[in-house]
Design a protein around this motif. Sequence first.
Motif, mmCIF file in Angstrom:
data_model
loop_
_atom_site.group_PDB
_atom_site.id
_atom_site.type_symbol
_atom_site.label_atom_id
_atom_site.label_comp_id
_atom_site.label_asym_id
_atom_site.label_seq_id
_atom_site.Cartn_x
_atom_site.Cartn_y
_atom_site.Cartn_z
ATOM 1 N N UNK A 189 -19.064 8.297 2.700
ATOM 2 C CA UNK A 189 -18.179 8.279 3.863
ATOM 3 C C UNK A 189 -17.604 6.886 4.095
ATOM 4 N N UNK A 190 -18.450 5.873 3.950
ATOM 5 C CA UNK A 190 -18.005 4.477 4.129
ATOM 6 C C UNK A 190 -16.955 4.108 3.081
ATOM 7 N N UNK A 191 -17.217 4.521 1.822
ATOM 8 C CA UNK A 191 -16.273 4.228 0.729
ATOM 9 C C UNK A 191 -14.914 4.870 1.008
ATOM 10 N N UNK A 192 -14.943 6.153 1.436
ATOM 11 C CA UNK A 192 -13.691 6.874 1.720
ATOM 12 C C UNK A 192 -12.938 6.209 2.864
ATOM 13 N N UNK A 193 -13.669 5.754 3.908
ATOM 14 C CA UNK A 193 -13.032 5.090 5.047
ATOM 15 C C UNK A 193 -12.368 3.773 4.632
ATOM 16 N N UNK A 194 -13.042 3.022 3.781
ATOM 17 C CA UNK A 194 -12.473 1.750 3.300
ATOM 18 C C UNK A 194 -11.200 2.003 2.484
ATOM 19 N N UNK A 195 -11.282 2.981 1.567
ATOM 20 C CA UNK A 195 -10.114 3.319 0.754
ATOM 21 C C UNK A 195 -8.975 3.839 1.631
ATOM 22 N N UNK A 196 -9.322 4.638 2.654
ATOM 23 C CA UNK A 196 -8.306 5.164 3.561
ATOM 24 C C UNK A 196 -7.635 4.060 4.356
ATOM 25 N N UNK A 197 -8.432 3.088 4.819
ATOM 26 C CA UNK A 197 -7.872 1.971 5.570
ATOM 27 C C UNK A 197 -6.928 1.139 4.729
ATOM 28 N N UNK A 198 -7.333 0.846 3.493
ATOM 29 C CA UNK A 198 -6.475 0.063 2.593
ATOM 30 C C UNK A 198 -5.191 0.820 2.262
ATOM 31 N N UNK A 199 -5.338 2.115 2.011
ATOM 32 C CA UNK A 199 -4.148 2.933 1.690
ATOM 33 C C UNK A 199 -3.183 2.962 2.865
ATOM 34 N N UNK A 200 -3.724 3.073 4.071
ATOM 35 C CA UNK A 200 -2.877 3.089 5.264
ATOM 36 C C UNK A 200 -2.096 1.804 5.424
ATOM 37 N N UNK A 201 -2.750 0.659 5.183
ATOM 38 C CA UNK A 201 -2.074 -0.636 5.287
ATOM 39 C C UNK A 201 -0.966 -0.772 4.255
ATOM 40 N N UNK A 202 -1.252 -0.320 3.029
ATOM 41 C CA UNK A 202 -0.248 -0.403 1.961
ATOM 42 C C UNK A 202 0.969 0.452 2.299
ATOM 43 N N UNK A 203 0.709 1.670 2.799
ATOM 44 C CA UNK A 203 1.814 2.565 3.147
ATOM 45 C C UNK A 203 2.641 2.016 4.308
ATOM 46 N N UNK A 204 1.979 1.350 5.262
ATOM 47 C CA UNK A 204 2.718 0.733 6.369
ATOM 48 C C UNK A 204 3.611 -0.396 5.872
ATOM 49 N N UNK A 214 5.718 5.685 7.018
ATOM 50 C CA UNK A 214 4.991 5.896 8.265
ATOM 51 C C UNK A 214 4.318 7.277 8.354
ATOM 52 N N UNK A 215 4.968 8.286 7.813
ATOM 53 C CA UNK A 215 4.406 9.648 7.905
ATOM 54 C C UNK A 215 3.084 9.746 7.155
ATOM 55 N N UNK A 216 3.074 9.209 5.906
ATOM 56 C CA UNK A 216 1.840 9.253 5.113
ATOM 57 C C UNK A 216 0.771 8.343 5.719
ATOM 58 N N UNK A 217 1.203 7.195 6.249
ATOM 59 C CA UNK A 217 0.254 6.287 6.887
ATOM 60 C C UNK A 217 -0.398 6.958 8.107
ATOM 61 N N UNK A 218 0.421 7.701 8.868
ATOM 62 C CA UNK A 218 -0.099 8.416 10.046
ATOM 63 C C UNK A 218 -1.151 9.443 9.629
ATOM 64 N N UNK A 219 -0.875 10.197 8.563
ATOM 65 C CA UNK A 219 -1.819 11.205 8.089
ATOM 66 C C UNK A 219 -3.149 10.577 7.676
ATOM 67 N N UNK A 220 -3.079 9.455 6.991
ATOM 68 C CA UNK A 220 -4.305 8.787 6.528
ATOM 69 C C UNK A 220 -5.100 8.231 7.705
ATOM 70 N N UNK A 221 -4.409 7.666 8.709
ATOM 71 C CA UNK A 221 -5.092 7.118 9.890
ATOM 72 C C UNK A 221 -5.791 8.234 10.670
ATOM 73 N N UNK A 222 -5.083 9.357 10.847
ATOM 74 C CA UNK A 222 -5.680 10.491 11.575
ATOM 75 C C UNK A 222 -6.858 11.063 10.791
#
Length: 622
Positions: free
Chosen positions: A33-48, A53-61
């Motif tokens: 779960x921690x690994x997925x959260x870290x990867x999700x956070x990094x992916x969200x920043x890259x997409x921003x 914005x749409x994909x970043x929103x999906x990853x943040x949610x």
Amino acid sequence: MEKININSLPLVKYILVLIPSIIIGVFLSKSLLIVVLILGGLSGLILLCFKQYSFAYLIIVFSSGLILSSNFTNFKTLQVQSNFKYLKVKLYGKVTDIISQTNNTIKLRVEGEVNSENFQKFATSVLLDIYKAEKALPDINPGDLILCIANIRLPRSSNLPTDPAEIQIALINEVDFLGKTSDRKIIKIWKNQSKYQQILNSIQKKLFEHLESLFNPQNISFFSALLLGNKTMLEYQQREKFATTGMSHILALSGFHFGILATIVFYIFSFVKNNWIKFLLVSCTILLFLAIVNFPPSGIRATILILAVLYSLSLERKTSIVNSLAFVLLIIFIFSPSTIFNVGFQLSFLAVLGIVLFNQKIFFTIKRFVKFKSKIADFFSQIFATTLSAQIFTAPLVAYSFGYYTFISFFSNLLLLPIFSLAISFGFISLLFSFLSITFAKIFATTADILLSIAIETNSFLAENLKSLVINGNDTVLLSLFISVITIWLFFSLERKVFIIRFAIFLFAFILLLFNLNQSEKDTIHIFPREKYIAIIIPSKEKTICLLLDRKPHQHTAIDRAMEKYLTNFQGDLWIGVSGNVGIAISDNVKKARNTKILEIPREAQQTISKILIGSYDLFKL
């Protein structure tokens, strides 16, 4: 049907992504779960950074759902048992609610801790029955503390169609155990002396005094339940009739009652022009009422939804009920995830959702195919549409949770819901005005009395004459799902010809399904292990044979209302074989209700029966 544009409902979009991520998070290990959260956070920043914005929103949610999933991993599901084993414990806790009360028993909900010689103490909640043994039943109120010796057990899975649904009772009252004790086993009761509780108790007492002054004595028990949430005065037979007709929701304070009160208070304060002052006045009134009725879970959920809608109205924006439901769901996910598993919440939520999604669609379909201009016909068509749309989602849940499906509920809601709504409305108005003038309030109270008497008499008539429309058994879930799906399919017909063809298919399929329900079980031998005896039932159209075999010789007499009710409902002749005092007591009560032939079974015959049925003499160990 409310037109839903998903882009204009941000909370709905959020919930639709949040729920799958919570489910995924529950099944992931903590490290993964921690690994997925870290990867999700990094992916969200890259997409921003790349303005996606749409994909970043999906990853943040999605990531927020994974975080919330931790609330559900620690959730303790209800444990059940199939036997009648009790644990003797010392119970100490706070009385949170009085469920029912008679001259000989009190049923209350206790939240606290239990302790025993066999295990360490732990926090839990218990639905406790206190029986009158020697002295008088205790004077006890919500907020009091109790210390007693009690026998507790896990809810038992039903093995008889007429058994009390203990699992569902535990879920609705949000308890882990069912318990029993007597007045002589109560060690001490501490009365709640807080100033806050004293004020609430005095308000409750004053309101009940006003009830007694305003309404017909025969209706006091009903108005006490309908207006103040106090069901302790209702008799078992009264509750049973409302359960038979599917109108039990009327007796329990829910969003229905809070919605009526909120509407009345909103109109009372209609002279206030400032929306925010009006919002504050209505909110304070609803919250005060919520405190007076001891914060029932259904009331808390209804209050959150009502305040959300009122807040949106104060902003002078168009309010979507679907978005408000999503908001309530989000609040529950964050602060009280266990509520999601509460049957009462599920029924309330699904009823509102069904009304929002299908009410207008059903209503306009009726108007399209049945031409009428009468306001009365229009009114009853709206009630019909509301009742049907609410049952589309709730009927399968009721069938699954409570093991029955009742066609009476359709007729009872159609006939009685408008009358009960008016009776409750006039009841609330009379109660509010009673603080100004009892004489003036009685004008509304008299109207409420007349309406309630009509509703109660009609409900009793339906319960007594349409019992055959209540279907029990495992097939009820299939039947309710079938009816709900085909109802949606039927009322989404765009042309009269299509509607008629679909309705004909519905009738044919329904009759076929109803005819085949439980056909395979009609001539099957049923064995029902009970606490003090074993029941063996061999049903047939002409004659039903029932053997009631005591587990031990010389057992004391016992009452088993579920078995008595089950045997009373059989068609044809009924022969009952008994082997001891328990069987004799049950068969004597059945004989009072219907023609029955009673035979005595010798001990040798019991052993032979056990050998034939299960191949050994261990039948009584079941």
